[in-house]
Design an enzyme around this catalytic site. Structure first.
Site, PDB file in Angstrom:
ATOM      1  N   ARG A  36      36.372  63.757  25.424  1.00 22.22           N
ATOM      2  CA  ARG A  36      36.030  64.985  24.688  1.00 22.22           C
ATOM      3  C   ARG A  36      34.517  65.234  24.665  1.00 22.22           C
ATOM      4  O   ARG A  36      34.087  66.379  24.533  1.00 22.22           O
ATOM      5  CB  ARG A  36      36.580  64.923  23.262  1.00 22.22           C
ATOM      6  N   LYS A 198      59.362  62.198  18.402  1.00 21.17           N
ATOM      7  CA  LYS A 198      60.168  63.034  17.511  1.00 21.17           C
ATOM      8  C   LYS A 198      60.490  64.409  18.060  1.00 21.17           C
ATOM      9  O   LYS A 198      59.614  65.124  18.530  1.00 21.17           O
ATOM     10  CB  LYS A 198      59.443  63.213  16.195  1.00 21.17           C
ATOM     11  N   GLY A 351      47.170  63.577  23.399  1.00 18.96           N
ATOM     12  CA  GLY A 351      46.380  62.348  23.490  1.00 18.96           C
ATOM     13  C   GLY A 351      47.095  61.223  24.226  1.00 18.96           C
ATOM     14  O   GLY A 351      46.525  60.596  25.127  1.00 18.96           O
ATOM     15  N   GLY A 374      47.484  68.562  19.006  1.00 20.15           N
ATOM     16  CA  GLY A 374      48.179  69.516  18.144  1.00 20.15           C
ATOM     17  C   GLY A 374      47.947  70.959  18.568  1.00 20.15           C
ATOM     18  O   GLY A 374      48.876  71.770  18.580  1.00 20.15           O
TER      19      GLY A 374
HETATM   20  C1  3PG Z   1      42.858  66.384  17.133  1.00 25.05           C
HETATM   21  O1  3PG Z   1      42.402  65.309  17.480  1.00 25.05           O
HETATM   22  O2  3PG Z   1      44.053  66.711  17.305  1.00 25.05           O
HETATM   23  C2  3PG Z   1      41.913  67.381  16.536  1.00 25.05           C
HETATM   24  O3  3PG Z   1      40.612  66.903  16.541  1.00 25.05           O
HETATM   25  C3  3PG Z   1      42.343  67.784  15.145  1.00 25.05           C
HETATM   26  O4  3PG Z   1      42.315  66.691  14.279  1.00 25.05           O
HETATM   27  P1  3PG Z   1      43.218  66.695  12.977  1.00 25.05           P
HETATM   28  O5  3PG Z   1      44.639  66.528  13.451  1.00 25.05           O
HETATM   29  O6  3PG Z   1      42.750  65.548  12.129  1.00 25.05           O
HETATM   30  O7  3PG Z   1      43.050  68.021  12.289  1.00 25.05           O
END
Ligand code: 3PG
Ligand code: MG
Length: 394
Positions: A36, A198, A351, A374
């Site tokens: 990142r 899930k 990830g 997300g």
């Molecule tokens: C992530 O790593 O998905 C983003 O940086 C958002 O982080 P968060 O899920 O803690 O809001």
């Protein structure tokens, strides 16, 4: 309407607030994975070369609104400095008079990294007063944090009310283009591969995919909820009982629309995700009552590879098994190689999935690797991302 791009801003002599997603995994005092950080370099360098000074900001982890040395951006500052090849001083905080003075003292071509935005409760609360305090640091705003833009937080949303114009960074644009293209006008056949633990995390995406894809391959623990819907006994495999009916409906809808759905036909079983070795590979109709599925089997892998063969576009999110455990990584790693070997335009996000692609050593052979988890899922579900929505129109 297309969003304003950082390339359209006149940056000479300006102070730019650059919101990035520098939320990277740490290992001790170092950065465990700097993907990142590398990803934001093009925007950062663009701004510095154009004669701006850059106030770089991010969250790291979930420190819950108060300072916490475990979540300091210090390791990020050190690594960024190495990558950028110029000093990246870390401010003691992200708002306040001392930080304002540091920001004001920057010369064109210099940058400053703010301390973790989530050390203040105003960040996650999207608090206008906190946003106003951030706005005092700069003259204009650039969002390169696609991976965080599903959060309606102050540095992503409220701040754009105080700091105009609000432009998209280069990484933000690449993410929007690559992910937008895949569902809006993909080359067909379009094959989607979903895995992970899930079904509940992926239901929105599955429903969207039903209207878009030609073929849907499902692996990982989430497959067992679908297998249960088909009447198989999953043994001790992870199942979400409350979603079995929905899984059945998804399969019926896919059939009605002529979408090919691939589910595991064999699975590697073990006594638990942390077991040192697999007990054996069994047909999914014969999972022993005391064991759980931890990886897809070889027959499934061969079928998934077969399904990938005609693909012109492939999108993949979620591992096929507990790949963090080397004993159960084969399915995920082999699939990563197959996706990379495809002549299709291939997009991978999340990830875990991106980590698996790196582990398989095939990252360079993919069409597009998203930095988002997300946000990747929410964008593909067709949801409006608040951080993108807030940007100025071109
Ligand atoms: C992530 O790593 O998905 C983003 O940086 C958002 O982080 P968060 O899920 O803690 O809001
Ligand atoms: Mg997350």
């Amino acid at each position: 309407m297309p969003k304003l791009s950082v390339e359209q801003l006149d940056l000479q002599g300006k102070r730019v607030f650059l919101r990035a997603d520098l939320n990277v995994p740490l290992a001790g005092r170092g950065v465990a994975d700097d993907t990142r950080l590398r990803a934001v370099l093009p925007t950062l360098q663009h701004c510095l070369k154009a004669g701006a000074s850059v106030i770089l900001a991010s969250h790291l982890g979930r420190p819950k609104g108060k300072p916490d040395p475990q979540h300091s951006l210090a390791p990020v500052a050190n690594r960024l400095e190495e990558l950028l090849g110029q000093p990246v001083p870390l401010a003691p905080d992200c708002v306040g008079e001392a930080v304002e003075n540091l920001a004001r003292a920057l010369k064109p071509g210099e940058c400053l990294l703010l301390e973790n935005l989530r050390f203040h409760p105003g960040e996650e609360a999207n608090d206008p007063a906190f946003a106003e305090a951030l706005a005092r640091l700069a003259d204009c705003y650039v969002n390169d944090a696609f991976a965080a833009s599903h959060r309606a937080h102050a540095s992503l949303v409220a701040l754009t009310q105080y700091l105009k114009p609000a432009a998209a960074g280069l990484l933000m644009r690449r993410e929007l283009e690559a992910l937008g293209q895949i569902l809006d006008h993909p080359d067909r056949p379009l094959v989607a591969i979903l895995g992970g633990a899930k079904v509940s995390d992926k239901l929105g995406l599955i429903h969207r995919f039903l209207g878009k894809v030609d073929c849907l391959l499902i692996g990982g623990a989430m497959a067992f909820t679908f297998l249960k819907a088909l009447g198989h006994d999953p043994g001790r495999s992870l199942v979400e009982p409350e979603l079995v009916d929905q899984a059945r409906q998804v399969l019926a809808q896919a059939r009605a629309r002529g979408i090919q759905v691939g589910l595991p036909v064999d699975t590697v079983v073990a006594s638990g995700p942390e077991s040192a070795e697999a007990v054996r590979t069994v047909n999914v109709r014969q999972i022993p009552p005391g064991l759980m599925g931890v990886d897809i089997g070889q027959v499934t892998l061969a079928r998934f590879k077969e399904a990938l063969r005609p693909a012109r576009t492939v999108i993949w999110n979620g591992p096929m098994g507990v790949f963090e455990n080397p004993a159960f990584a084969t399915g995920t790693i082999e699939l990563a190689r197959a996706v990379a070997g495809s002549s299709a335009f291939t997009v991978v996000g999340g990830g875990d999935t991106v980590a698996a692609v790196h582990q398989a050593g095939v990252a360079e052979k993919l069409g597009y690797l998203s930095t988002a988890g997300g946000a990747f899922l929410e964008f593909l579900e067709g949801r409006e991302l608040p951080g993108v929505d807030a940007l100025s129109e071109a």
